[in-house]
Design a protein around this motif. Sequence first.
Motif, PDB file in Angstrom:
ATOM      1  N   PHE A 197       1.779   5.964 -15.451  1.00 25.73           N
ATOM      2  CA  PHE A 197       1.256   6.771 -14.536  1.00 25.73           C
ATOM      3  C   PHE A 197       2.559   7.450 -14.456  1.00 25.73           C
ATOM      4  N   PRO A 198       4.046   7.615 -14.988  1.00 23.47           N
ATOM      5  CA  PRO A 198       4.800   7.847 -14.475  1.00 23.47           C
ATOM      6  C   PRO A 198       5.065   9.739 -13.687  1.00 23.47           C
ATOM      7  N   PRO A 224       0.969  -1.515  -0.061  1.00 25.41           N
ATOM      8  CA  PRO A 224       0.261   0.203   0.123  1.00 25.41           C
ATOM      9  C   PRO A 224       0.851   0.856   0.174  1.00 25.41           C
ATOM     10  N   ASP A 225       1.843   1.150   0.243  1.00 26.31           N
ATOM     11  CA  ASP A 225       2.828   2.070   0.057  1.00 26.31           C
ATOM     12  C   ASP A 225       4.159   2.140  -0.820  1.00 26.31           C
ATOM     13  N   VAL A 226       3.959   1.483  -1.995  1.00 29.98           N
ATOM     14  CA  VAL A 226       4.777   1.095  -2.848  1.00 29.98           C
ATOM     15  C   VAL A 226       3.900   1.472  -4.214  1.00 29.98           C
ATOM     16  N   MET A 227       4.238   2.072  -5.560  1.00 30.85           N
ATOM     17  CA  MET A 227       3.767   1.522  -6.261  1.00 30.85           C
ATOM     18  C   MET A 227       4.179   0.825  -7.531  1.00 30.85           C
ATOM     19  N   GLU A 228       3.797  -0.262  -7.679  1.00 26.45           N
ATOM     20  CA  GLU A 228       4.664  -1.741  -8.227  1.00 26.45           C
ATOM     21  C   GLU A 228       4.704  -1.193 -10.236  1.00 26.45           C
ATOM     22  N   LEU A 229       5.370  -1.815 -10.423  1.00 24.43           N
ATOM     23  CA  LEU A 229       6.069  -1.836 -11.971  1.00 24.43           C
ATOM     24  C   LEU A 229       5.366  -1.402 -12.476  1.00 24.43           C
ATOM     25  N   ASP A 230       4.185  -1.835 -12.825  1.00 24.66           N
ATOM     26  CA  ASP A 230       3.222  -1.796 -14.513  1.00 24.66           C
ATOM     27  C   ASP A 230       2.307   0.189 -13.812  1.00 24.66           C
ATOM     28  N   GLU A 231       2.321   0.131 -12.645  1.00 25.79           N
ATOM     29  CA  GLU A 231       1.575   1.412 -12.021  1.00 25.79           C
ATOM     30  C   GLU A 231       2.321   2.893 -12.547  1.00 25.79           C
TER      31      GLU A 231
END
Length: 790
Positions: A265-266, A254-261
């Motif tokens: 959404f860069p 919940p505190d980190v964006m996944e790679l595909d995210e």
Amino acid sequence: MATPRGRTKKKAPFDHSPDSLPLRSSGRQVKKKATETTDEDEDGGSEKKYRKCEKAGCTATCPVCFASASESHKDGYDKYTTWKKIWTSNGKTEPSPKAFMADQQLPYWVQCTKPECRKWRQLTKEIQLTPQIARTYRCGMKPNTAVKPETSDHCSLPEDLRVSEVSNHWWYSMLILPPLLKDSVAAPLLSAYYPDCVGMSPSCTSTHRAASDASPGKLEHSKAVPCVLVPGMNRYFQPFYQPNECGKALCVRPDVMELDELYEFPEYSRDPTMYLALRNLILALWYTNCKEALTPQKCIPHIIVRGLVRIRCVQEVERILYFMTRKGLINTGVLTVGTDQHLLPKDYHNKSVIIIGAGPAGLAAARQLHNFGIKVTVLEAKDRIGGRVWDDKSFTGVTVGRGAQIVNGCINNPVALMCEQLGISMHKFGERCDLIQEGGRITDPTIDKRMDFHFNALLDVVSEWRKDKTQLQDVPLGEKIEEIYKAFINESGIQFSELEEEVLQFHLSNLEYACGSNLHQVSARSWDHNEFFAQFAGDHTLLTPGYSVILEKLAEGLDIRLRSPVKSIDYSGDEVQVTTTDGTECTAQKVLVTVPLALLQKGSLQFNPPLSDKKMKAINSLGAGIIEKIALQFPYRFWDSKVQGADFFGHVPPSASKRGLFAVFYDMDPQKQHSVLMSVIAGEAVAAVKSLEDKQVLQQCMATLRELFKEQEVPDPTKYFVTRWSTDPWIQMAYSFVKTGGSGEAYDILAEEIQGTIFFAGEATNRHFPQTVTGAYLSGVREASKIAAF
């Protein structure tokens, strides 16, 4: 001590900083106060010098505390210090005056719900925004009061000019502080995290941490992983990792964006707080009610944050929700939507897709694409849907799966999600499994435990062996286990008893059941390749109604054409042409192939152009595993007194040559009312029974049962079946495995699309979760996402 009200301090804590931030909402009030003060000073002839506002064009010349929270304003200052104490005890970020402004002082903005209006309005400072107000607000309303709105048309009033600026690409980058949601639905699921690290405000009651958790850093260094159970939510739904937790499938940090995210959404790579806040909210809302499609309109009332940034959050939640829908993170399962309620915007609708095969993978993809608004046609060779899922409902009182029926690991398993959507329950398997010897004796549990230890030790040595990078040559798993076993006996001097040897053979037969093959065909280097990825944890269950209940719901309303075996796929032109064995031709922009691995290996489908050498090598490096089943119904439950309510019991093979022949018997009625047993034939035993008639297989099975229950009479069955998956022309297998010399990478290669036109799904394309209905289903969801994105 507070400064007397009339005394002027050198610099108020906030000066005009809110008037220089996009999250300002009361800048006009600041200017007004400043102007009034200046006028008074001029009238009184004051000679005091003030620092002018630093913002270009601002007319204010007197510093005014925006929140009235300087020491010169005792009430405001007390409020600030109280807030600061709460923020410090619950949060991790600095409780700065600017954070106080954003969290406590800025007014809320809300959108008029009249379809013909939809203008944004600023609420007065004393009004606290709630989901109910957000759902019902109309221009001119006075929330929380008994005052009725005036009859004049408030919607005709112009929208604040600042609203239009919020949509500009540069606006978000000017925010000094990211938005932190208040009372997020995700809060109960994220109680082990600092709220401001997962996009939530630390000042809300819903995010208050217990006193025992208040010490800084405790959550980061605690080794205990809390079990978060939210009232009303299915206990198998655990979408978020807890601190220090890992290795759980389909979980997100919940505190980190996944790679595909990050790829999608860069713009949030520098500060992902807003994205995390909205993504976590969306996930929590979905798992709170997965029986209805989650739409932006259902999410928006739960976005509670002060300032103009709420408008940006509302705009962004739509983008994020569509992304999560396309990826199959939400709005998935057996969910059905109306023709005018597609889950993705019209931009995605201009595609046509043919899916070959109506098994779990094909139906999962078809359901997703159909819900997205994409035209889908499913071609199925057999006269039924389901593929390797085929439930027999002819037994009295129970459903028996001729194919899959067990769910391995229910936490976050999409099968558990679909059961929740359908309101059906699974039966949790107990752990007890008595091993019964031929002759009727129950094996001493200490012997079983000891041989289970030695069996796992053998596999541990295999794992150590493959870490040696100088060992370039793969060998069969069965051969490697025998080699290690012999070395252990020679070096240790231990001599196992005959019974212990037989129990070891039982455990080896279970391994052959798991692989779908005898161990002399399986890769020692890659037999458990998927275990390097997070797997589904939790209960192992029996899907008592059968998987067909789920698949029938997935198929509802889809264009499925049975008895339509495909002969060829020609993708050399602008569109793909698919030809069935009776000469019928169908065309589409995309084709998804979900046929079993065995059919691809035997060239049942002709591709033009042909599949690449790389893909064919991957196809042939995997094995088409086979297991068969036998199920028997009896006039009464003769086994009850011996197994004492256990869900299954084991059969200790009298010799290695009998290994895999009816190794485990499953009681198919968890309620213990009906009398049905099911057993499995695996390993070399599959070849041994292939040439036998069903009646001969039945005789062997009954001979085994009468040996296991020799002390009593075992009645003849009243009904039975024996599966023949290996000879089914459109199936020819049970599930895949990695052959000697192969690797898990073959699953990924097989899953690769061709020219953005031909796609592949099925359990043999899912490297993380092969051999299961879950893996097949997820591969279909994966390909639907890829097709929609192309």
